[in-house]
Design an enzyme around this catalytic site. Structure first.
Site, PDB file in Angstrom:
ATOM      1  N   GLY A  11     -15.021  11.487  16.379  1.00  0.00           N
ATOM      2  CA  GLY A  11     -16.085  11.155  15.946  1.00  0.00           C
ATOM      3  C   GLY A  11     -16.032  10.575  14.550  1.00  0.00           C
ATOM      4  N   ASN A  34     -13.239  -2.287  13.840  1.00  0.00           N
ATOM      5  CA  ASN A  34     -13.605  -1.392  14.761  1.00  0.00           C
ATOM      6  C   ASN A  34     -14.893  -1.404  15.421  1.00  0.00           C
ATOM      7  OD1 ASN A  34     -13.554   0.827  16.719  1.00  0.00           O
ATOM      8  ND2 ASN A  34     -12.852   2.279  15.232  1.00  0.00           N
ATOM      9  N   CYS A  82     -14.977   2.029  19.226  1.00  0.00           N
ATOM     10  CA  CYS A  82     -14.666   3.440  19.266  1.00  0.00           C
ATOM     11  C   CYS A  82     -15.599   4.119  20.154  1.00  0.00           C
ATOM     12  CB  CYS A  82     -14.638   4.390  17.872  1.00  0.00           C
ATOM     13  SG  CYS A  82     -14.719   6.077  17.845  1.00  0.00           S
ATOM     14  N   THR A  85      -9.115   3.341  23.027  1.00  0.00           N
ATOM     15  CA  THR A  85      -9.208   4.091  24.002  1.00  0.00           C
ATOM     16  C   THR A  85     -10.043   4.039  25.146  1.00  0.00           C
ATOM     17  OG1 THR A  85     -10.765   5.664  22.752  1.00  0.00           O
ATOM     18  CG2 THR A  85      -8.277   6.168  22.359  1.00  0.00           C
TER      19      THR A  85
END
Ligand SMILES: Cc1cc2nc3c(=O)[nH]c(=O)nc-3n(C[C@H](O)[C@H](O)[C@H](O)COP(=O)(O)O)c2cc1C
Length: 353
Positions: free
Chosen positions: A119, A179, A182, A245
């Protein structure tokens, strides 16, 4: 038997994040002692054939540390002593964040994988920016900064939020990674829609962010990846990172921790991530950075041949230990020789039509 084979059972006896914190503490101590020199002698592979130029940076070798390992930019120079050719620090957000409650990082040992739902815990842009600016001259390799959206900020306010973070870390970073992929922060990956991405990326461009890269999710359907790659070209971005991921759980995972919520990394991500490298390399002219399941020289080589100029890893470091960059770099030299390439640069995209 190498030293990591002795230490690994001890580390793996601890909860994953506790082990990570212990390793970090050790690295921070080692970084300030002559041990760093000894590590360099042991792990750095210095060979011209490994050198790669990408987005205006010179990488001494193509193997870097992926975002998330050094979230707060504490050990880039020690990671360079372990033979890595660059370090991407962060994800960094404008405000400090504590992330999700623990436990939030899980090993899937039988699968050589990790599931995490950290997180985006980090010290925040002010602190990380100062630390980077103070340490930048020490790191003998390029240091990238992974920029992320603060948790409480809406998609509409995201461009200003990213800009704040960029401006704090600008001085100490050599390249900047947006990013938007996530999986562990509510609504985060929705920033990958065309309009949100365009707003964030053009705001950062206007702020002078360069070289500027975007990191994508392996869970994006192909048309959405195509949209994102079109944007990379339209906005003149400097590179693409594939991939973050996955929330997917590929067939065949054996560990019971596959049921944990979060993003999966490591071996089971490798085919999908390499496929995404190829997909991106076929569609953009800028360098592609390949990440996901790189454990061995063969894994790195597969990504390079699929079009990656540079590769990164995180989970491989957990499973293979501190010799991983050296082992990959030495192995790459053998593979280049076997296949008649003069250098890594020569092999980039060799498998593309
Ligand atoms: C614990 C953990 C934390 C991570 N944190 C971040 C992050 O903050 N920002 C980011 O872009 N990627 C983050 N990642 C993703 C990695 O950078 C990388 O894309 C992914 O793990 C696939 O590579 P690997 O299979 O070599 O681990 C994290 C991964 C892990 C395992």
């Amino acid at each position: 038997m190498n030293a990591y084979q002795l230490v690994k059972p001890l580390l793996f006896g601890l909860p994953a994040e506790t082990a990570h914190d212990a390793v970090h503490a050790g690295m921070r101590v080692a970084q300030r002692t002559p041990a760093a020199r000894a590590l360099r002698d042991r792990y750095v592979v210095d060979d011209d054939r490994l050198r790669v130029d990408a987005f205006g940076q010179r990488f001494p070798n193509p193997v870097g540390v992926a975002a998330g390992f050094d979230k707060n930019a504490r050990v880039p120079s020690l990671l360079a002593s372990l033979g890595f050719g660059h370090v991407e620090v962060g994800g960094v957000t404008a405000e400090p964040q504590s992330g999700n409650p623990r436990p939030r990082m899980f090993r899937l040992r039988e699968d050589e994988a990790i599931v995490n739902r950290m997180g985006l815990n980090n010290n925040g842009a002010d602190v990380v920016g100062e630390r980077l600016a103070a340490a930048a001259p020490d790191a003998p390799v390029p240091v990238g900064v992974n920029l992320a959206k603060s948790e409480h900020v809406s998609a509409d306010d995201a461009p200003a939020d990213y800009r704040y973070t960029y401006e704090r870390v600008a001085e100490g970073g050599d390249f900047f990674v947006v990013n938007v992929s996530c999986p562990n922060s509510e609504g985060f990956r929705e920033l990958q829609n065309r309009d949100s991405m365009a707003a964030i990326l053009s705001t950062l461009r206007d702020a002078g962010a360069s070289p500027l890269l975007v990191k994508l999710s392996p869970d994006l359907p192909d048309p959405a990846v195509e949209d994102a790659l079109d944007l990379v070209t339209e906005l003149g971005l400097d590179g693409v990172i594939a991939a973050n991921t996955t929330t997917d759980r590929p067939e065949g995972l054996r560990s019971h921790n596959r049921a944990e919520e979060g993003g999966l990394s490591g071996k089971p991500l490798e085919p999908r991530a390499t496929g995404m490298v190829r997909f991106a390399a076929e569609r953009v002219d800028v360098p592609v950075v390949g990440v996901g399941g790189v454990f061995t020289a063969e894994d790195a080589y597969r990504k390079i041949r699929a079009g990656a100029r540079v590769v990164q890893l995180y989970t491989g470091l957990v499973y293979r230990g501190p010799s991983i960059a050296r082992d990959i770099n030495e192995g790459l030299l053998d593979l280049l020789e076997r296949d008649g390439f003069d250098s890594v640069e020569d092999a980039v995209g060799a498998d593309l039509d």
